[in-house]
Structures are given as C-alpha cells and as structure tokens.
Design a protein around this motif. Structure first.
Motif, PDB file in Angstrom:
ATOM      1  N   LYS A 149       0.854  -1.191   0.000  1.00 38.09           N
ATOM      2  CA  LYS A 149       0.000   0.000   0.000  1.00 38.09           C
ATOM      3  C   LYS A 149       0.889   1.239   0.000  1.00 38.09           C
ATOM      4  O   LYS A 149       2.058   1.180   0.374  1.00 38.09           O
ATOM      5  N   ARG A 150       0.319   2.339  -0.427  1.00 39.40           N
ATOM      6  CA  ARG A 150       1.089   3.574  -0.490  1.00 39.40           C
ATOM      7  C   ARG A 150       1.534   3.994   0.917  1.00 39.40           C
ATOM      8  O   ARG A 150       0.740   3.981   1.866  1.00 39.40           O
ATOM      9  N   LEU A 151       2.795   4.402   1.029  1.00 37.01           N
ATOM     10  CA  LEU A 151       3.342   4.873   2.292  1.00 37.01           C
ATOM     11  C   LEU A 151       3.612   6.369   2.151  1.00 37.01           C
ATOM     12  O   LEU A 151       4.467   6.774   1.363  1.00 37.01           O
ATOM     13  N   ARG A 152       2.878   7.164   2.916  1.00 39.50           N
ATOM     14  CA  ARG A 152       3.004   8.618   2.760  1.00 39.50           C
ATOM     15  C   ARG A 152       3.003   9.288   4.126  1.00 39.50           C
ATOM     16  O   ARG A 152       2.125   9.045   4.953  1.00 39.50           O
ATOM     17  N   TYR A 153       4.015  10.114   4.357  1.00 43.90           N
ATOM     18  CA  TYR A 153       4.117  10.847   5.628  1.00 43.90           C
ATOM     19  C   TYR A 153       5.045  12.044   5.440  1.00 43.90           C
ATOM     20  O   TYR A 153       6.088  11.936   4.795  1.00 43.90           O
ATOM     21  N   THR A 154       4.661  13.187   6.015  1.00 45.63           N
ATOM     22  CA  THR A 154       5.484  14.386   5.939  1.00 45.63           C
ATOM     23  C   THR A 154       5.584  15.022   7.315  1.00 45.63           C
ATOM     24  O   THR A 154       4.583  15.202   8.004  1.00 45.63           O
ATOM     25  N   ASP A 155       6.812  15.328   7.712  1.00 48.95           N
ATOM     26  CA  ASP A 155       7.082  16.061   8.941  1.00 48.95           C
ATOM     27  C   ASP A 155       8.004  17.213   8.566  1.00 48.95           C
ATOM     28  O   ASP A 155       9.221  17.054   8.487  1.00 48.95           O
ATOM     29  N   LYS A 156       7.417  18.386   8.308  1.00 53.51           N
ATOM     30  CA  LYS A 156       8.205  19.523   7.840  1.00 53.51           C
ATOM     31  C   LYS A 156       9.243  19.943   8.866  1.00 53.51           C
ATOM     32  O   LYS A 156      10.366  20.301   8.519  1.00 53.51           O
ATOM     33  N   ASP A 163       6.993   9.270   0.495  1.00 55.59           N
ATOM     34  CA  ASP A 163       5.860   9.033  -0.410  1.00 55.59           C
ATOM     35  C   ASP A 163       6.268   7.925  -1.373  1.00 55.59           C
ATOM     36  O   ASP A 163       6.902   8.163  -2.402  1.00 55.59           O
ATOM     37  N   ILE A 164       5.913   6.695  -1.014  1.00 55.82           N
ATOM     38  CA  ILE A 164       6.277   5.518  -1.803  1.00 55.82           C
ATOM     39  C   ILE A 164       5.002   4.881  -2.340  1.00 55.82           C
ATOM     40  O   ILE A 164       4.144   4.437  -1.564  1.00 55.82           O
ATOM     41  N   PRO A 165       4.812   4.824  -3.655  1.00 53.67           N
ATOM     42  CA  PRO A 165       3.582   4.253  -4.223  1.00 53.67           C
ATOM     43  C   PRO A 165       3.469   2.750  -3.959  1.00 53.67           C
ATOM     44  O   PRO A 165       4.468   2.074  -3.682  1.00 53.67           O
ATOM     45  N   ALA A 166       2.264   2.242  -4.050  1.00 54.77           N
ATOM     46  CA  ALA A 166       2.039   0.801  -3.950  1.00 54.77           C
ATOM     47  C   ALA A 166       2.547   0.119  -5.215  1.00 54.77           C
ATOM     48  O   ALA A 166       2.648   0.730  -6.282  1.00 54.77           O
ATOM     49  N   GLY A 167       2.884  -1.161  -5.082  1.00 54.42           N
ATOM     50  CA  GLY A 167       3.365  -1.934  -6.215  1.00 54.42           C
ATOM     51  C   GLY A 167       4.860  -2.182  -6.135  1.00 54.42           C
ATOM     52  O   GLY A 167       5.523  -1.824  -5.162  1.00 54.42           O
ATOM     53  N   GLU A 168       5.394  -2.810  -7.172  1.00 53.20           N
ATOM     54  CA  GLU A 168       6.816  -3.140  -7.190  1.00 53.20           C
ATOM     55  C   GLU A 168       7.639  -1.873  -7.427  1.00 53.20           C
ATOM     56  O   GLU A 168       7.441  -1.177  -8.415  1.00 53.20           O
ATOM     57  N   GLN A 169       8.570  -1.600  -6.509  1.00 50.69           N
ATOM     58  CA  GLN A 169       9.374  -0.386  -6.583  1.00 50.69           C
ATOM     59  C   GLN A 169      10.853  -0.731  -6.479  1.00 50.69           C
ATOM     60  O   GLN A 169      11.247  -1.518  -5.622  1.00 50.69           O
ATOM     61  N   HIS A 170      11.650  -0.142  -7.372  1.00 52.08           N
ATOM     62  CA  HIS A 170      13.103  -0.241  -7.202  1.00 52.08           C
ATOM     63  C   HIS A 170      13.543   0.972  -6.397  1.00 52.08           C
ATOM     64  O   HIS A 170      13.358   2.120  -6.822  1.00 52.08           O
ATOM     65  N   MET A 171      14.107   0.729  -5.222  1.00 48.56           N
ATOM     66  CA  MET A 171      14.416   1.795  -4.274  1.00 48.56           C
ATOM     67  C   MET A 171      15.908   2.082  -4.219  1.00 48.56           C
ATOM     68  O   MET A 171      16.711   1.166  -4.055  1.00 48.56           O
ATOM     69  N   ASP A 172      16.247   3.368  -4.322  1.00 49.18           N
ATOM     70  CA  ASP A 172      17.612   3.772  -4.034  1.00 49.18           C
ATOM     71  C   ASP A 172      17.746   3.921  -2.518  1.00 49.18           C
ATOM     72  O   ASP A 172      16.813   3.652  -1.758  1.00 49.18           O
ATOM     73  N   GLY A 173      18.915   4.364  -2.054  1.00 49.81           N
ATOM     74  CA  GLY A 173      19.147   4.428  -0.621  1.00 49.81           C
ATOM     75  C   GLY A 173      18.191   5.344   0.114  1.00 49.81           C
ATOM     76  O   GLY A 173      17.689   5.012   1.185  1.00 49.81           O
ATOM     77  N   LYS A 174      17.901   6.509  -0.463  1.00 48.93           N
ATOM     78  CA  LYS A 174      17.015   7.464   0.195  1.00 48.93           C
ATOM     79  C   LYS A 174      15.595   6.916   0.320  1.00 48.93           C
ATOM     80  O   LYS A 174      14.956   7.031   1.380  1.00 48.93           O
ATOM     81  N   PHE A 182       9.228   4.128   7.969  1.00 51.71           N
ATOM     82  CA  PHE A 182       7.806   4.475   8.010  1.00 51.71           C
ATOM     83  C   PHE A 182       7.067   3.674   9.083  1.00 51.71           C
ATOM     84  O   PHE A 182       7.183   2.459   9.156  1.00 51.71           O
ATOM     85  N   ARG A 183       6.309   4.365   9.929  1.00 43.49           N
ATOM     86  CA  ARG A 183       5.503   3.682  10.945  1.00 43.49           C
ATOM     87  C   ARG A 183       4.196   4.413  11.226  1.00 43.49           C
ATOM     88  O   ARG A 183       3.609   4.257  12.293  1.00 43.49           O
ATOM     89  N   HIS A 184       3.731   5.178  10.258  1.00 41.06           N
ATOM     90  CA  HIS A 184       2.539   5.997  10.468  1.00 41.06           C
ATOM     91  C   HIS A 184       1.312   5.351   9.833  1.00 41.06           C
ATOM     92  O   HIS A 184       0.667   5.902   8.941  1.00 41.06           O
ATOM     93  N   ASP A 185       1.022   4.134  10.284  1.00 44.40           N
ATOM     94  CA  ASP A 185      -0.202   3.450   9.889  1.00 44.40           C
ATOM     95  C   ASP A 185      -0.739   2.716  11.108  1.00 44.40           C
ATOM     96  O   ASP A 185      -0.242   2.899  12.226  1.00 44.40           O
ATOM     97  N   ALA A 336      -6.657  -8.558   5.654  1.00 43.10           N
ATOM     98  CA  ALA A 336      -7.490  -8.717   4.459  1.00 43.10           C
ATOM     99  C   ALA A 336      -6.795  -8.143   3.229  1.00 43.10           C
ATOM    100  O   ALA A 336      -6.807  -8.749   2.151  1.00 43.10           O
ATOM    101  N   THR A 337      -6.172  -6.977   3.405  1.00 47.54           N
ATOM    102  CA  THR A 337      -5.464  -6.346   2.283  1.00 47.54           C
ATOM    103  C   THR A 337      -4.344  -7.242   1.768  1.00 47.54           C
ATOM    104  O   THR A 337      -4.161  -7.403   0.553  1.00 47.54           O
ATOM    105  N   ARG A 338      -3.591  -7.847   2.687  1.00 53.12           N
ATOM    106  CA  ARG A 338      -2.490  -8.730   2.286  1.00 53.12           C
ATOM    107  C   ARG A 338      -3.015  -9.954   1.535  1.00 53.12           C
ATOM    108  O   ARG A 338      -2.438 -10.386   0.529  1.00 53.12           O
ATOM    109  N   LEU A 339      -4.078 -10.549   2.054  1.00 51.09           N
ATOM    110  CA  LEU A 339      -4.635 -11.744   1.405  1.00 51.09           C
ATOM    111  C   LEU A 339      -5.212 -11.405   0.031  1.00 51.09           C
ATOM    112  O   LEU A 339      -5.021 -12.150  -0.939  1.00 51.09           O
TER     113      LEU A 339
END
Length: 418
Positions: A149-156, A163-174, A182-185, A336-339
């Motif tokens: 699922k999409r992971l989105r959180y901002t702390d100015k 902000d990481i979209p759902a689905g297969e993502q190739h991630m760099d270090g950042k 991320f732990r805001h769910d 349920a979402t995982r299944l």
C-alpha cells in the motif's frame, strides 16, 4: 543490519573470494582471533542496532534493534526484531522502553539489558547510523520491493518526507530509508519492523546476482567504514566461512511476540518471553519437520516439505472472513489487504469476541471444499493443523488473527513475493 546481510551473502556468492580479500588485507595482531560462540548451543550471537540522530539532541536512541543467532552446525540464521518500545528493566534505571538503554549507556548497557531480558549471551554488535544507511544501500545498487500500500508521511519540522507508491518499486538508498523508517499506519512500530524484515530479504535476493561478485572488495571496505562493530576483520572472515553454504531460505526473520499496553500513561510493547525458545529454534515453512506452538497448542505443525505456495493460493477458492483477535488496531483490515493482494477473496472483516488469541486460528463450515481451503490457508500462513478446525456455527472460512500476526503476515508476504 545490512552488514550482516552483506557478510552472509558475500560468502554465499563468493566464498573463496571473500576469504582471499581478507588474506591479502589482514589485520595486524588479530588474524588469529577466534569468533566466540555459545558452547552449549553452538551459536554465534550478535546485536544489530540502527541509530537515528535527532537534530538538536546530544544523545542518540536505538531506532531499530535486532538479535541475531547464527547456528554454525545446522546453518540457520535467525533474526529476532525487538520493538523499541519493549518494556524492559534497565540496570540502575528501572522499567523503561528498550531504546532508552542506548541513550543512557551506549551499546554496552543495551547489550546488558538484552542479555538479562532474553537470557542469552550476546558478545558481538554491529551499529549502523541511519545517516549512513542510504549510502550502504546505494553501494549494492538499490533493492526491489513489492509495496502492498502507499506509504506517505510528511514532517516539515523534522525534514521528513516519505511518499512511496504501492506496487513493485526499485528503491535507491534514500527511498529505502523512508521505507524502513515508516511507521505511520495502524500497525505503528510493529509494521515498521515487518518492513525492515522485508527489506532484509530484498537485500538477500539482490546479493544473489552474480554481477555483485566483482564488487566484493569495495563492498567490504565501504561497509566496514560505515558501521561500528567489535568484530575484527579476522572474525568477520570466520563468520563468512560458517555461512558460505547458507541458502537464503534458511534465514528466518521474526518479531518478538506480545501486545501493546499503556502503563502509567506510557505506551509499551509487552513481549511474550515464553515464546523466545520456540522462535530461536524455528525452521522455515519449506524445511519444517515439527514445530511447537506453545503450552496450549503443543502439537505437531505442518510437516510438509517444499510447499508450493502458488499452488496453495490457487486452491483457496472460497471467500474468507477475517476477525481481529489480537487487539492490534487495524489488524483485520491489514490482514485482508495482504490476502487480497495475492488473489484470495475476503468478504467480511470484523472483531473477534475477545482479543486474547495467542495464536491465529482458522475455522471452517463443514464441507470438503471449505476444509480444503482452510487447510491450504493454514499451510500458507504457517498455522499448525490443530488450530484449523470445523465450526458448524459459521458461514465462511474464518481466520481469527492472534498475537502472532506479525509472523502470519510475513508468511503471506512470502507467498506474494514468490
């Protein structure tokens, strides 16, 4: 954490090449130092710590904590993630959150606290500052992870933007740093621990690429520069020699089971220490022969070998109900979402009659098709057969999530990644 993964996988893919690197680059006076292991169990124990520097503060707190036990005889690596909010007794400080131990007395006090808490020796440690984490990930060219699922959180104020979209993502270090932090769910810190374990498995998969072999000297040199450890280079090569034949499927990631609770106005994770010995002897689904599940369950688990996870998913042709019996907020919806993400139909989500289910249960209405689906779901989720049973009062195959939900979700994630 990543240094242990690099050491294990470098030895998997290169073996002799890793030994050759240390042979031509030995540490003076230390090449004969032997790595210490527990004489009774034949295991090497390490503490892995991820530090998060807080701007404006002079002290750091351990943001991620894991205990690793390497079985040098049976060639298993078991990593137990320990939530930072775990309630422990810190020497001379009383009952507090585990991550406070590092702030009070560094890695030595943290190790002493965990030795007392877990009841096992921990001679070695590896510390990674999260500021160095992106560079470590970029060293191996990033990782690919399927994000449910999409992971989105901002702390100015803190300068944090995830902000990481759902689905297969190739991630760099950042991006990978945002993913593991991320732990805001609804799952909070427990969900973050699970994502850290998914990340570790992604590193294992990446390091199996033959193209990584030529980069061994650079990876070792840079990794040792970016972490703090009391392992010498000679001890590191011994560790690599123990792990050189390790198959990634024999690396087992778990989280300290327990439940959330408020004590004197403070939120804690209350760990179930009675499960520690079971966790540290657990074998993966593909190789398990018998598995104890505690005093109440106490029967043989699924004894099948080389389970075809895709075949199990395909055999679950009836709709499911998911009930939250764990007390963790949002666990029914998350399960349920995982299944559903692996193609299993969920038609109802709700709460169980109580939240005291220590282990996840599966109930099914009488019928050949429903029993087959329930048994397949049990094997998929790593649930012992004695906890999968018939119930004439229900309409659908029903999974009641227990306090072991982290391990259950991890099994489902394994099926999705396959």
């Amino acid at each position: 954490m990543i240094l242990l993964v690099l050491a294990a996988i470098l030895s998997l893919t290169a073996g002799i090449g890793l030994k050759a690197y240390f042979f031509f680059n030995p540490e003076p006076q230390t090449i004969r130092e032997r790595i210490e292991h527990d004489e009774e169990t034949g295991r090497i124990n390490l503490l892995l710590v991820g530090l998060d520097e807080v701007p404006g503060e002079d002290i750091n707190r351990s943001d991620s904590i894991a205990f690793v036990s390497i079985d040098i005889d049976d060639k298993f690596v078991r990593m137990l993630s320990i939530p930072r909010d775990t309630r422990v007794q810190i020497p001379d400080r009383g009952w507090q959150k585990l991550n406070h131990a590092y702030a009070y007395g560094g890695v030595d006090l943290l190790k002493t606290t965990l030795v007392n808490y877990l009841g096992v020796p921990i001679p070695y440690h590896i510390i990674v500052n999260l500021d160095s984490f992106p560079e470590l990930v970029d060293l191996i060219g990033g990782v690919t992870i399927n994000v449910p699922k999409r992971l989105r959180y901002t702390d100015k104020a803190g300068g944090v933007h995830i902000d990481i979209p759902a689905g297969e993502q190739h991630m760099d270090g950042k991006t990978a740093l945002g993913y593991v932090r991320f732990r805001h769910d609804a799952l909070g810190d427990i969900g973050r621990v699970e994502r850290q374990q998914v990340f570790m498995m992604a590193v294992f998969r990446k390091m199996k690429d033959p193209a990584m072999i030529t980069r061994i000297p650079e990876l070792i040199r840079q990794s040792m520069r970016l972490v703090k450890t009391n392992l010498t280079l000679s001890q590191a090569v011994q560790l690599a020699s123990y792990l050189k034949d390790l198959d990634p499927s024999r690396a087992i990631f778990s989280t300290l089971p327990g439940k959330s609770a408020y004590i004197s106005g403070t939120s804690y994770w209350l760990g179930e220490l009675s499960s520690i010995s079971e966790i540290l002897s657990e074998k993966p689904l593909e190789t398990v022969e018998t598995e104890e599940v505690g005093e109440q369950a106490g029967r043989e688990a699924d004894t099948s070998a080389e389970v075809d996870l895709k075949e199990l998913v395909a055999s679950i042709k009836v709709p499911l109900s998911i009930l939250n019996g764990s007390g963790a907020s949002g666990m029914g919806k998350e399960s349920a979402t995982r299944l559903q993400s692996i193609g299993i139909d969920v038609v109802h989500i709700g709460n169980a009659k109580h939240y005291d289910y220590k282990f996840t249960n599966i109930l099914y209405p009488p019928g050949e098709e429903t029993e087959k689906a329930a048994r397949s779901l049990g094997r998929l989720a790593g649930i012992p057969e004695n906890l999968v049973r018939s119930d004439t009062s229900i309409r659908h195959v029903t999974m009641i999530m227990g306090h072991d939900y982290v391990n259950v979700l991890k099994r489902i994630e394994l099926a999705r990644n396959r």
